[in-house]
Each structure stands twice: as structure tokens, then as C-alpha cells.
Design a protein around this motif. Structure first.
Motif, PDB file in Angstrom:
ATOM      1  N   TYR A  15      45.618 -35.888  47.940  1.00 12.24           N
ATOM      2  CA  TYR A  15      45.616 -35.953  49.408  1.00 12.24           C
ATOM      3  C   TYR A  15      46.778 -36.783  49.938  1.00 12.24           C
ATOM      4  N   PRO A  18      52.264 -35.509  50.258  1.00 10.51           N
ATOM      5  CA  PRO A  18      52.343 -34.538  51.354  1.00 10.51           C
ATOM      6  C   PRO A  18      52.304 -33.073  50.919  1.00 10.51           C
ATOM      7  N   ARG A  19      52.930 -32.740  49.824  1.00  9.48           N
ATOM      8  CA  ARG A  19      52.983 -31.342  49.391  1.00  9.48           C
ATOM      9  C   ARG A  19      51.608 -30.808  48.966  1.00  9.48           C
ATOM     10  N   ALA A  21      48.647 -32.232  49.993  1.00 12.04           N
ATOM     11  CA  ALA A  21      47.632 -32.804  50.883  1.00 12.04           C
ATOM     12  C   ALA A  21      46.540 -31.801  51.277  1.00 12.04           C
ATOM     13  N   PRO A  22      46.860 -30.547  51.618  1.00 12.50           N
ATOM     14  CA  PRO A  22      45.756 -29.627  51.944  1.00 12.50           C
ATOM     15  C   PRO A  22      44.790 -29.397  50.779  1.00 12.50           C
ATOM     16  N   LEU A  61      44.928 -35.371  58.616  1.00 11.09           N
ATOM     17  CA  LEU A  61      45.781 -34.323  58.062  1.00 11.09           C
ATOM     18  C   LEU A  61      46.313 -33.413  59.165  1.00 11.09           C
ATOM     19  N   TRP A  62      45.476 -33.142  60.168  1.00 11.49           N
ATOM     20  CA  TRP A  62      45.902 -32.329  61.307  1.00 11.49           C
ATOM     21  C   TRP A  62      47.051 -33.005  62.065  1.00 11.49           C
ATOM     22  N   ARG A  64      49.280 -35.166  60.764  1.00  7.68           N
ATOM     23  CA  ARG A  64      50.503 -35.379  59.975  1.00  7.68           C
ATOM     24  C   ARG A  64      51.105 -34.113  59.374  1.00  7.68           C
ATOM     25  N   ASP A  65      50.374 -33.017  59.352  1.00  4.93           N
ATOM     26  CA  ASP A  65      50.866 -31.797  58.717  1.00  4.93           C
ATOM     27  C   ASP A  65      50.901 -30.652  59.725  1.00  4.93           C
ATOM     28  N   ARG A  67      51.449 -27.571  59.314  1.00  6.96           N
ATOM     29  CA  ARG A  67      50.803 -26.345  58.827  1.00  6.96           C
ATOM     30  C   ARG A  67      49.315 -26.349  59.137  1.00  6.96           C
TER      31      ARG A  67
END
Length: 79
Positions: A15, A18-19, A21-22, A61-62, A64-65, A67
Motif C-alpha cells: 500500500y 505508489p505503484r 498502492a491499489p 488513496l483517492w 493521492r492517486d 487513477r
């Protein structure tokens, strides 16, 4: 207990990177779902705590990412 801790640590490391994390968020969601199910089964009044942690995790996560933001943001809110 030690094995469960190591599994959670690996999910947390996935998590934090960053790559991945999802995938880490998905694994941690499953982990927290198991914690919630266990606490509901034993009738623990704190069963909402893992749910709150999962919501905060996906919210972070929403933020910072992009995607994930594209997946969870409705089309009416995009410019």
C-alpha cells in the motif's frame, strides 16, 4: 499471530509503494473485512473500527492517486 502480522506488514508495504498502492489497498480491505467478520462473530461492539480504517485508507488513496480518483469520482463532478 506472528504470521498474521507478517501478512499485514506485506500488505501495508504494498500500500505504501505508489505503484502497488491499489493492490495493497485491495489486500488490506480483505484483511480488514476478515477482522470485521471476526469481531461481528464474537459480538464485539468495536466491529465498526476496521470499517472506519478501511474507509480512511481508500479515502487517502483517492486523494493521492489520480487513477483511483478517476474510478471513484462521478462524471458530474469532473471538469
Amino acid at each position: 499471530v506472528v504470521t498474521i502480522g507478517w501478512v499485514e506488514l506485506v500488505c501495508l508495504l504494498a500500500y505504501v509503494i505508489p505503484r502497488t498502492a491499489p493492490m495493497g489497498a485491495l489486500l488490506l480491505t480483505g484483511y480488514l473485512g476478515g477482522a470485521t467478520a471476526t469481531q461481528v462473530r464474537v459480538e464485539d461492539p468495536w466491529f465498526l473500527f476496521p470499517i472506519a480504517v478501511g474507509v480512511l485508507m481508500w479515502g487517502a488513496l483517492w486523494l493521492r492517486d489520480p487513477r483511483i480518483a478517476a474510478v471513484f469520482t462521478p462524471a458530474c463532478f469532473t471538469t
